[in-house]
Motif scaffolding. Structure first.
Motif: not given
Length: 153
Positions: A84-100, A106-115
């Motif tokens: 995803x792109x948010x505020x002109x920044x690029x991120x890889x992210x995923x979701x973690x389903x918790x016990x409840x 959970x996201x980390x920043x990356x320097x460019x667009x990714x496919x």
């Protein structure tokens, strides 16, 4: 002699009753703690996977157009990875389903667009828990635009 035996039996009975009362309160607390620790472990496993992917994207990005890198990686749990792109920044992210049953992003920043998976318009991929995904991180061109592609094999 009988009074001593009765006193010992009473002390033993008091000890058993207090032990059972104590366990009624401590066992649920321990179960909550164990589920919290499992949630933290799963979240950190997903975060470490995203960080490792991000580090490789950064390395290929810094090497310039035409470079690529192939790595082998452990995927610790079934997961979807998104871009995803948010505020002109690029991120890889995923979701973690918790016990409840709540979802934590959970996201980390990356320097460019990714496919993903050699498809310029794929912005997510589904991965199964397994060791030894061969992952290729490389530059691709699409409509006169250059960006990274992460291919899972």
């Amino acid at each position: 002699m009988d009074s001593r035996a009765q006193v010992s039996l009473e002390y033993l009975l008091i000890f058993l009753i207090s032990l059972s009362i104590l366990s009624m309160f401590s066992i649920p607390l321990i179960e909550d703690t164990v589920s919290d620790v499992n949630d933290i472990k799963k979240s950190m496993d997903i975060k470490n996977t995203l960080i490792e992917l991000s580090n490789n994207v950064n390395l290929v990005y810094a090497s310039g157009y035409g470079s690529k890198k192939t790595i082998s990686m452990n995927i610790p749990c079934n997961m979807n990875i998104y871009y995803k792109t948010k505020n002109s920044r690029h991120y890889l992210y995923s979701y973690c389903v918790l016990s409840d049953n709540t979802k934590k992003e959970i996201e980390v920043e990356i320097p460019c667009r990714v496919s993903f998976n050699n498809k310029p318009t794929y912005y997510y991929t589904s991965l199964k828990k397994q060791w030894y995904y061969n992952i290729e991180v490389k530059w691709i061109e699409y409509n006169d635009d250059y960006f990274m592609n992460i291919y899972f094999r």
